[in-house]
Structure formats: C-alpha cells, structure tokens
Design a protein around this motif. Structure first.
Motif, PDB file in Angstrom:
ATOM      1  N   LEU A  81       2.626   0.340  10.084  1.00 50.42           N
ATOM      2  CA  LEU A  81       4.324   0.393   9.869  1.00 50.42           C
ATOM      3  C   LEU A  81       4.756   0.112   8.529  1.00 50.42           C
ATOM      4  O   LEU A  81       5.805   0.701   7.935  1.00 50.42           O
ATOM      5  N   GLY A  82       3.957  -0.850   7.924  1.00 48.90           N
ATOM      6  CA  GLY A  82       4.245  -1.296   6.431  1.00 48.90           C
ATOM      7  C   GLY A  82       4.232  -0.217   5.481  1.00 48.90           C
ATOM      8  O   GLY A  82       5.119   0.229   4.776  1.00 48.90           O
ATOM      9  N   ILE A  83       3.248   0.691   5.645  1.00 49.52           N
ATOM     10  CA  ILE A  83       2.992   1.799   4.836  1.00 49.52           C
ATOM     11  C   ILE A  83       4.181   2.723   5.096  1.00 49.52           C
ATOM     12  O   ILE A  83       4.631   3.473   4.220  1.00 49.52           O
ATOM     13  N   VAL A  84       4.351   2.960   6.333  1.00 53.72           N
ATOM     14  CA  VAL A  84       5.514   4.105   6.755  1.00 53.72           C
ATOM     15  C   VAL A  84       6.736   3.667   6.160  1.00 53.72           C
ATOM     16  O   VAL A  84       7.797   4.448   5.770  1.00 53.72           O
ATOM     17  N   LEU A 103       2.728   6.108  -3.132  1.00 58.76           N
ATOM     18  CA  LEU A 103       3.897   6.930  -3.813  1.00 58.76           C
ATOM     19  C   LEU A 103       3.618   7.234  -5.125  1.00 58.76           C
ATOM     20  O   LEU A 103       4.210   8.037  -5.758  1.00 58.76           O
ATOM     21  N   ILE A 104       2.611   6.476  -5.826  1.00 55.59           N
ATOM     22  CA  ILE A 104       2.724   6.501  -7.147  1.00 55.59           C
ATOM     23  C   ILE A 104       1.455   7.437  -7.695  1.00 55.59           C
ATOM     24  O   ILE A 104       0.302   7.013  -7.427  1.00 55.59           O
ATOM     25  N   PRO A 105       1.718   8.302  -8.319  1.00 57.02           N
ATOM     26  CA  PRO A 105       0.353   9.233  -9.086  1.00 57.02           C
ATOM     27  C   PRO A 105      -0.205   8.214  -9.813  1.00 57.02           C
ATOM     28  O   PRO A 105       0.206   8.010 -10.955  1.00 57.02           O
ATOM     29  N   GLY A 106      -1.504   8.103  -9.623  1.00 63.35           N
ATOM     30  CA  GLY A 106      -2.350   7.049 -10.502  1.00 63.35           C
ATOM     31  C   GLY A 106      -2.629   5.943  -9.962  1.00 63.35           C
ATOM     32  O   GLY A 106      -3.596   5.095 -10.262  1.00 63.35           O
ATOM     33  N   VAL A 107      -1.915   5.293  -8.599  1.00 63.18           N
ATOM     34  CA  VAL A 107      -2.291   4.078  -8.185  1.00 63.18           C
ATOM     35  C   VAL A 107      -2.616   4.298  -6.660  1.00 63.18           C
ATOM     36  O   VAL A 107      -1.963   5.317  -5.942  1.00 63.18           O
ATOM     37  N   SER A 108      -3.640   3.733  -6.161  1.00 63.98           N
ATOM     38  CA  SER A 108      -4.233   3.895  -4.728  1.00 63.98           C
ATOM     39  C   SER A 108      -3.961   2.825  -3.882  1.00 63.98           C
ATOM     40  O   SER A 108      -3.937   1.541  -4.183  1.00 63.98           O
ATOM     41  N   GLY A 109      -3.590   3.256  -2.663  1.00 62.45           N
ATOM     42  CA  GLY A 109      -3.455   2.277  -1.637  1.00 62.45           C
ATOM     43  C   GLY A 109      -4.527   1.483  -1.336  1.00 62.45           C
ATOM     44  O   GLY A 109      -4.653   0.347  -0.849  1.00 62.45           O
ATOM     45  N   GLY A 110      -5.668   2.277  -1.393  1.00 63.47           N
ATOM     46  CA  GLY A 110      -7.165   1.393  -1.376  1.00 63.47           C
ATOM     47  C   GLY A 110      -7.342   0.402  -2.029  1.00 63.47           C
ATOM     48  O   GLY A 110      -8.039  -0.655  -1.827  1.00 63.47           O
ATOM     49  N   THR A 111      -6.833   0.649  -3.389  1.00 64.71           N
ATOM     50  CA  THR A 111      -6.763  -0.583  -4.272  1.00 64.71           C
ATOM     51  C   THR A 111      -6.181  -2.005  -3.890  1.00 64.71           C
ATOM     52  O   THR A 111      -6.655  -3.043  -3.731  1.00 64.71           O
ATOM     53  N   ILE A 112      -5.027  -1.581  -3.191  1.00 65.18           N
ATOM     54  CA  ILE A 112      -4.116  -2.797  -2.861  1.00 65.18           C
ATOM     55  C   ILE A 112      -5.111  -3.313  -1.779  1.00 65.18           C
ATOM     56  O   ILE A 112      -4.957  -4.562  -1.373  1.00 65.18           O
ATOM     57  N   LEU A 156      -3.951  -2.652  12.879  1.00 65.50           N
ATOM     58  CA  LEU A 156      -3.745  -1.147  12.441  1.00 65.50           C
ATOM     59  C   LEU A 156      -2.114  -0.839  12.350  1.00 65.50           C
ATOM     60  O   LEU A 156      -1.703  -0.034  11.500  1.00 65.50           O
ATOM     61  N   ALA A 157      -1.689  -1.227  13.569  1.00 65.48           N
ATOM     62  CA  ALA A 157      -0.246  -1.110  13.803  1.00 65.48           C
ATOM     63  C   ALA A 157       0.966  -1.688  12.703  1.00 65.48           C
ATOM     64  O   ALA A 157       1.673  -1.173  12.101  1.00 65.48           O
ATOM     65  N   MET A 180       0.774  -1.256   0.098  1.00 70.20           N
ATOM     66  CA  MET A 180      -0.104  -0.012   0.106  1.00 70.20           C
ATOM     67  C   MET A 180       0.902   1.258  -0.047  1.00 70.20           C
ATOM     68  O   MET A 180       0.519   2.333  -0.622  1.00 70.20           O
ATOM     69  N   GLY A 181       1.896   1.144   0.886  1.00 70.26           N
ATOM     70  CA  GLY A 181       2.936   2.151   0.795  1.00 70.26           C
ATOM     71  C   GLY A 181       3.339   2.569  -0.525  1.00 70.26           C
ATOM     72  O   GLY A 181       3.592   3.882  -0.940  1.00 70.26           O
TER      73      GLY A 181
END
Length: 307
Positions: free
Chosen positions: A77-80, A21-30, A72-73, A16-17
């Motif tokens: 943590l993975g996203i960060v 970072l990519i314009p055009g790709v959503s973390g919500g999609t992942i 959530l943690a 998700m992270g």
C-alpha cells in the motif's frame, strides 16, 4: 503486527515507491537498509504451488497462515501510494531542479553502500574481487544506450517482468532498466493518464517476474549470503553512474502531451560555481536520510543478520 508496526512498514513502502520511480535508485536498496529485505523476499516466496494447492482444497485458513498478509499489504500500500501520488511531482522536479534531485539520490545511494558493506565486513581478497566484478559489470550495464523496442503490450509485459527482477535487488534500478528498454516514459505516462490497459499489462509482467526471480535471490541469500551481499554492494557502487547529478542531453523525445523531454543523457563534470555547494548539501541530506530511513522498519535488531 500491531498498528504501529503496520505504520512503520507503510512508511518503508512509501520510501520504496519513491525509489522505484527514480531511474538509478532501487526499492530493494530501501528495503535492505530498513531491515525488511529478508522479510520481503520470504513473503513473496510464500506465493507458491503449495499455497495454490491449499486454496484449491479450500483450506483458506492454511493459505492465510502461510502468507505474511499484513506485512505485504502495508508495504504494498505504501509503494502504490507513492507511485500514484508522486509520479507527477517527481517528473516536475526532474525538469525544474534536476541537479539537486540527482544529488540527493547520489548521497542516498552512497550512504546505502556503506551500510550494506558494513553487513559483510571484513572482506577477503575474493570478496574484493567479487565487488570489483559486480561494480564494473553494473557500470557498463547502466551505460548502455536506450533501445528502440516494440510499442506492444507483449513487450510491455516482458519489460515489467525484467524491471521487477532488477527492483528486487539492492542497487539495480528497475526504473533504469525501463529506461534502457525504452519503456520508462511510456509507463510513467500510463500512470499519469490512468491508462489501465497498459498499467494492467505491466503489472501482470511484474507479478510473473517477481514470483520467479525472488526464488533465485532467496536461494543465493541462504547458501551464499556473504558473497551475494558483497556482489550487491558492487552493484550499488556501479549504479552510482546513473545518479551522477551533472548531465547533458544527448537525445530527446516527445512525451504523451507533445512536450520535448530528455531521452538519453551523458554525465559531465560539474561547473565551477556556487551550484556545486548546493548539490553537495543535497547529497549530504541524502546521506542523512538513509540514517533516518534505516530505522523505519527496525522494531528490533535487523532481520538481515551480520555475516
């Protein structure tokens, strides 16, 4: 959650992270294709006034029980981790191998659309109408020119709130919303330069945006789940415009190091040479990556039920 479950969720967070970072790709999609989208929405929703009341009453045990903390943690943590470690790598790849990178994400989103559509199939005439409207609206939205916006902390706060609202939805890229608002490169530079004042302001905007917008999404999913998912499928289809691999630079800007980088780009037809085959191969790899990613968060049958 045991350690293996936490590791899986951490891996989803990493993916998700990267997407965010990519314009055009959503973390919500992942999150959706990994089967953790509903858990994420409900987890964020747990931060409400009832939680605040429990904390103020010093009912810390009750507050702890209300929050899916370990989920959530691990995800956060993975996203960060991705954002802090891969921002420079992705910035470099966009400079050295843009077509290959965009092709990979084009394939990833294309396969994600098919997975999301499978959640709601069969479609009625009305569903096709919702899909078409969402596709066209998103196609127009992501084609908007980059805005000239104030270089101020309050607007950076507002940009964070708006961008995270987009990141929550499968298909809409929060990063691309930042591009339209003229804040994407500013935020990326703040991350790379460790400008904690600007990062903190942006994160505060994210926090405010996420706890408010997530309730709208949750309500829609509970009351109009199929229609919402069909609309999100259209959003993802329209968002393919942003990840089309072949682009030409329309305008440029100077980054924080004084280097000229693209600001606005327009989609063009691919050249008739061997590079197209490489791009197609990268897109196929992106499609296959979706199949792998979709199994990361699925310890049991997917939490996003078929409708």
């Amino acid at each position: 959650m045991n350690w293996l479950s936490s590791l899986r969720i951490y891996a989803v967070g990493l993916c998700m992270g990267v997407a965010d970072l990519i314009p055009g790709v959503s973390g919500g999609t992942i999150a959706f294709i990994c089967g953790v989208y509903d858990r994420l929405i409900e987890g964020i929703k747990s931060f409400d006034l009832e939680l605040l009341r429990r904390v103020l009453r010093r009912d810390f045990a009750g507050a702890w029980a209300k929050i899916p903390f370990f989920f959530l943690a691990a995800l956060g943590l993975g996203i960060v981790t991705s954002i802090l470690t891969l921002s420079k790598i992705l910035a470099s790849l966009f400079t050295t191998h843009p077509v290959e990178l965009w092709s990979f994400f084009f394939g990833l989103i294309l396969a994600s659309i098919l997975l999301l559509a499978r959640e709601t199939w069969r479609w009625s005439v009305g569903d096709f109408g919702v899909f078409l409207v969402a596709t066209v609206a998103t196609y127009v939205l992501v084609g908007l020119p980059v805005m000239r916006t104030p270089d101020s902390l309050p607007f950076l706060f507002l940009s964070g709130a708006v961008a995270i609202s987009a990141m929550i939805l499968p298909g809409i890229s929060g990063s691309y919303i930042l591009v339209i608002l003229g804040k994407y490169h500013e935020v990326l530079a703040a991350l790379n330069d460790r400008d904690f004042v600007r990062i903190g302001t942006f994160v505060l905007g994210i926090a405010v945006g996420v706890v408010t917008f997530v309730r709208i999404v949750s309500w829609l999913l509970h009351h109009y789940r199929k229609t919402t998912l069909v609309a999100l499928t259209g959003v993802m289809a329209g968002a393919l415009r942003t990840v089309w691999p072949w682009k030409e630079v329309v305008s440029t800007r100077l980054n924080s190091k004084g280097i000229e980088v693209p600001l606005e780009q327009a989609n063009i037809l691919p050249p008739l040479d061997g590079s197209v085959a490489i791009a197609v191969a990268c897109a196929v790899v992106g499609c296959l990556a979706v199949l792998v990613i979709s199994r990361l968060g699925r310890e049991k049958p997917a939490s996003a039920r078929r409708v």
